[in-house]
Scaffold this motif. Structure first.
Motif, PDB file in Angstrom:
ATOM      1  N   THR A  71       0.811  -1.213   0.000  1.00 47.57           N
ATOM      2  CA  THR A  71       0.000   0.000   0.000  1.00 47.57           C
ATOM      3  C   THR A  71       0.849   1.271   0.000  1.00 47.57           C
ATOM      4  OG1 THR A  71      -0.132  -0.033   2.423  1.00 47.57           O
ATOM      5  CG2 THR A  71      -1.891  -1.154   1.207  1.00 47.57           C
ATOM      6  N   ASN A  72       2.169   1.123   0.027  1.00 50.14           N
ATOM      7  CA  ASN A  72       3.074   2.272  -0.003  1.00 50.14           C
ATOM      8  C   ASN A  72       3.756   2.317  -1.368  1.00 50.14           C
ATOM      9  OD1 ASN A  72       5.336   4.047   0.304  1.00 50.14           O
ATOM     10  ND2 ASN A  72       5.194   3.805   2.523  1.00 50.14           N
ATOM     11  N   GLU A  73       3.205   3.107  -2.260  1.00 50.45           N
ATOM     12  CA  GLU A  73       3.679   3.140  -3.646  1.00 50.45           C
ATOM     13  C   GLU A  73       5.144   3.537  -3.748  1.00 50.45           C
ATOM     14  OE1 GLU A  73       2.914   5.694  -7.769  1.00 50.45           O
ATOM     15  OE2 GLU A  73       1.485   5.846  -6.114  1.00 50.45           O
ATOM     16  N   ARG A  74       5.565   4.490  -2.943  1.00 48.14           N
ATOM     17  CA  ARG A  74       6.937   4.979  -3.045  1.00 48.14           C
ATOM     18  C   ARG A  74       7.945   3.952  -2.543  1.00 48.14           C
ATOM     19  NH1 ARG A  74       6.826  11.385  -1.398  1.00 48.14           N
ATOM     20  NH2 ARG A  74       5.230  12.046  -2.883  1.00 48.14           N
ATOM     21  N   LEU A  75       7.599   3.270  -1.474  1.00 49.30           N
ATOM     22  CA  LEU A  75       8.463   2.224  -0.945  1.00 49.30           C
ATOM     23  C   LEU A  75       8.612   1.096  -1.962  1.00 49.30           C
ATOM     24  CD1 LEU A  75       9.967   1.843   1.734  1.00 49.30           C
ATOM     25  CD2 LEU A  75       7.964   0.624   2.613  1.00 49.30           C
ATOM     26  N   LYS A  76       7.489   0.705  -2.521  1.00 50.28           N
ATOM     27  CA  LYS A  76       7.488  -0.368  -3.521  1.00 50.28           C
ATOM     28  C   LYS A  76       8.294   0.038  -4.756  1.00 50.28           C
ATOM     29  CE  LYS A  76       4.252  -3.658  -5.619  1.00 50.28           C
ATOM     30  NZ  LYS A  76       4.822  -3.637  -6.980  1.00 50.28           N
ATOM     31  N   LYS A  77       8.197   1.314  -5.117  1.00 48.70           N
ATOM     32  CA  LYS A  77       8.919   1.818  -6.292  1.00 48.70           C
ATOM     33  C   LYS A  77      10.429   1.676  -6.111  1.00 48.70           C
ATOM     34  CE  LYS A  77       8.645   4.172 -10.256  1.00 48.70           C
ATOM     35  NZ  LYS A  77       8.246   5.587 -10.265  1.00 48.70           N
ATOM     36  N   CYS A  78      10.915   1.988  -4.926  1.00 46.59           N
ATOM     37  CA  CYS A  78      12.358   1.870  -4.673  1.00 46.59           C
ATOM     38  C   CYS A  78      12.814   0.412  -4.772  1.00 46.59           C
ATOM     39  CB  CYS A  78      12.701   2.452  -3.305  1.00 46.59           C
ATOM     40  SG  CYS A  78      12.531   4.250  -3.190  1.00 46.59           S
ATOM     41  N   PHE A  79      12.039  -0.503  -4.212  1.00 49.09           N
ATOM     42  CA  PHE A  79      12.355  -1.929  -4.324  1.00 49.09           C
ATOM     43  C   PHE A  79      12.392  -2.344  -5.797  1.00 49.09           C
ATOM     44  CE2 PHE A  79      11.896  -1.922   0.066  1.00 49.09           C
ATOM     45  CZ  PHE A  79      11.956  -3.174   0.644  1.00 49.09           C
ATOM     46  N   ASP A  80      11.378  -1.930  -6.560  1.00 49.54           N
ATOM     47  CA  ASP A  80      11.287  -2.322  -7.973  1.00 49.54           C
ATOM     48  C   ASP A  80      12.447  -1.770  -8.794  1.00 49.54           C
ATOM     49  OD1 ASP A  80       8.956  -3.663  -7.430  1.00 49.54           O
ATOM     50  OD2 ASP A  80       7.620  -2.085  -8.184  1.00 49.54           O
ATOM     51  N   LEU A  81      12.824  -0.513  -8.533  1.00 46.36           N
ATOM     52  CA  LEU A  81      13.914   0.104  -9.289  1.00 46.36           C
ATOM     53  C   LEU A  81      15.240  -0.604  -9.023  1.00 46.36           C
ATOM     54  CD1 LEU A  81      12.949   3.858  -8.849  1.00 46.36           C
ATOM     55  CD2 LEU A  81      12.939   2.580 -10.999  1.00 46.36           C
ATOM     56  N   ILE A  82      15.478  -0.992  -7.769  1.00 45.59           N
ATOM     57  CA  ILE A  82      16.694  -1.737  -7.438  1.00 45.59           C
ATOM     58  C   ILE A  82      16.688  -3.096  -8.137  1.00 45.59           C
ATOM     59  CG2 ILE A  82      17.880  -2.958  -5.568  1.00 45.59           C
ATOM     60  CD1 ILE A  82      18.523   0.000  -5.546  1.00 45.59           C
ATOM     61  N   ARG A  83      15.552  -3.773  -8.105  1.00 43.00           N
ATOM     62  CA  ARG A  83      15.455  -5.091  -8.771  1.00 43.00           C
ATOM     63  C   ARG A  83      15.626  -4.961 -10.285  1.00 43.00           C
ATOM     64  NH1 ARG A  83      11.135  -6.574  -4.412  1.00 43.00           N
ATOM     65  NH2 ARG A  83      12.264  -8.182  -3.230  1.00 43.00           N
ATOM     66  N   ASN A  84      15.136  -3.873 -10.867  1.00 47.10           N
ATOM     67  CA  ASN A  84      15.320  -3.661 -12.302  1.00 47.10           C
ATOM     68  C   ASN A  84      16.792  -3.489 -12.653  1.00 47.10           C
ATOM     69  OD1 ASN A  84      12.584  -3.815 -12.791  1.00 47.10           O
ATOM     70  ND2 ASN A  84      12.256  -1.594 -12.796  1.00 47.10           N
ATOM     71  N   LEU A  85      17.549  -2.832 -11.779  1.00 48.91           N
ATOM     72  CA  LEU A  85      18.987  -2.672 -12.016  1.00 48.91           C
ATOM     73  C   LEU A  85      19.712  -4.020 -11.921  1.00 48.91           C
ATOM     74  CD1 LEU A  85      19.793   0.628 -10.071  1.00 48.91           C
ATOM     75  CD2 LEU A  85      19.738   0.300 -12.559  1.00 48.91           C
ATOM     76  N   ILE A  86      19.270  -4.869 -10.995  1.00 47.45           N
ATOM     77  CA  ILE A  86      19.869  -6.209 -10.887  1.00 47.45           C
ATOM     78  C   ILE A  86      19.605  -7.002 -12.167  1.00 47.45           C
ATOM     79  CG2 ILE A  86      19.858  -8.391  -9.606  1.00 47.45           C
ATOM     80  CD1 ILE A  86      18.948  -6.767  -7.145  1.00 47.45           C
ATOM     81  N   LYS A  87      18.378  -6.922 -12.678  1.00 45.84           N
ATOM     82  CA  LYS A  87      18.031  -7.628 -13.927  1.00 45.84           C
ATOM     83  C   LYS A  87      18.816  -7.073 -15.116  1.00 45.84           C
ATOM     84  CE  LYS A  87      13.280  -8.685 -12.502  1.00 45.84           C
ATOM     85  NZ  LYS A  87      11.854  -8.356 -12.725  1.00 45.84           N
ATOM     86  N   LYS A  88      19.021  -5.775 -15.123  1.00 43.87           N
ATOM     87  CA  LYS A  88      19.794  -5.150 -16.200  1.00 43.87           C
ATOM     88  C   LYS A  88      21.228  -5.670 -16.201  1.00 43.87           C
ATOM     89  CE  LYS A  88      21.147  -0.567 -17.914  1.00 43.87           C
ATOM     90  NZ  LYS A  88      21.088   0.892 -17.651  1.00 43.87           N
TER      91      LYS A  88
END
Length: 386
Positions: A71-88
């Motif tokens: 329910t915390n969009e900003r918190l989730k966004k930070c997790f997702d951005l870090i995971r996207n960098l790992i996938k990259k």
């Protein structure tokens, strides 16, 4: 990953204020801002991160309270951005990108009280995640910005410029360092805590209302901020304190004028805040030049800027004007070499006792750093606070 990574990140205080977004989702500001990063010894967020295949779900504790990530969009966004960098880096099927993450974070100062807690908190979260996954060379300010806008400025020490940018996707909205903390070592910051309870109107809500309703905000963004940003960067580069101080006070006053120009108005200053403002101007007039300046974020607490050589004399007047019944060790916090001079040459009249909860003196600091004092045990359980 079989170890806990723990980092601390500093508070930053804006002298040219960020207020208003051109994109709410990406957290892109309407205008540039300039800030000072404070020393971590007095005020910081501390975050421990543990990640691995044995953790059953993402979880975040803030000051001992379990937060909802979904329910915390900003918190989730930070997790997702870090995971996207790992996938990259490792490919879409990266196992590390699938690991769940356990986070524990604490502030050693009041949260949501106008003391820049979200800036320190999100900067610390992003920096700690980046260290845990080997991503420290990435554009961390742009990730931190999407957690809390001003968090991008806490990624660097000293003096920092957050460029608003013009790109719709925010590729050019990031923070850069103007000068390190060592550039102006004489600079001191005094925090006057008026009220450390949670504020009535959050910054996020206040900004939205200002963007919708304030005519003054439009003029500020188009005319005032671009000129002031250029001027204050030059003042910092030249170590011109009087110019730096005047711009800082003018911008703080205009920011709060925008808040009052908002409909309905956002009122962050209280009577004690106005007493502080009056005292600073009276003090500078008595001395004959600008020796101290103030700025107020979205809250009643004051941040004062002064140089070391002027500190002792000013502190003697400050504790006289704002007396306390507390022991000196509780009322005066932070750098201990700042005990006030007993001489009070200007004879300002004391105000009522107890208007300030405490006074903290600090200095410029560097950016986030890793530490060994963890908030999580190696099995992911929370350590008991001392």
């Amino acid at each position: 990953m079989d170890k806990v990574v723990t980092c601390v990140a500093p508070v930053n205080i804006a002298t040219i204020k960020y207020w208003g977004k051109r994109d709410e989702h990406l957290i892109l500001p309407l205008n540039d801002s300039v800030s000072l990063t404070l020393d971590c010894d007095q005020m910081h967020a501390k975050t421990s991160v543990l990640a691995g295949p044995f953790i059953d779900e993402d979880s975040v504790w803030l000051n001992g309270q379990l937060m909802s990530i979904e329910t915390n969009e900003r918190l989730k966004k930070c997790f997702d951005l870090i995971r996207n960098l790992i996938k990259k880096r490792e490919g879409e099927n990266s196992q590390e990108a699938k690991w769940n993450i356990r986070v524990c974070s604490e502030n050693n100062f009041p949260t949501a009280a106008g003391l820049a807690s979200s800036a320190a908190g999100y900067a610390c979260l992003v920096y700690t995640l980046a260290n845990a996954f080997g991503l420290v060379d990435e554009d961390l300010p742009s990730i931190a910005r999407q957690g809390s806008g001003s968090a991008c400025r806490s990624i660097y020490g000293g003096f920092v410029h957050w460029k608003a940018g013009i790109d719709d996707l925010g590729s050019d909205s990031t923070a850069v360092q103007i000068a390190a903390d060592t550039h102006w070592p004489e600079m001191r910051i005094i925090l006057l805590v008026v009220n450390d309870s949670q504020k009535k109107t959050s910054s996020t809500v206040g900004m939205k209302q200002s963007v919708k309703t304030s005519e003054l905000l439009k003029y500020r963004v188009q005319k005032c901020v671009p000129e002031r940003t250029e001027e204050i960067i030059k003042a910092i580069t030249d170590k011109n304190f009087e110019k730096f101080a005047e711009i800082t006070m003018r911008d703080s006053n205009q920011f709060h004028a925008v808040c009052l120009d908002t409909y309905p108005p956002c009122v962050y200053l209280n009577q004690v805040s106005h007493e502080i403002i009056s005292f600073i101007h009276d003090y500078n007039e008595a001395v004959g030049q600008i020796k101290v300046s103030y700025t107020f974020d979205a809250g009643p607490n004051a941040f004062l800027f002064i140089q070391q050589n002027d500190l002792s004399l000013f502190m003697s007047e400050l504790v006289n004007v704002f007396p306390s019944e507390q022991p000196e060790s509780s009322y005066l916090r932070g750098i201990k070499s700042t005990l006030p001079n007993k001489i009070k040459p200007y004879g300002f009249k004391p105000k009522d006792t107890g208007l300030l909860k405490y006074i903290m003196v600090t200095k410029l600091g560097s950016g986030p750093k890793c530490v060994d004092d963890h908030l999580l045990n190696s099995d992911g359980t929370l350590k008991q606070s001392n």
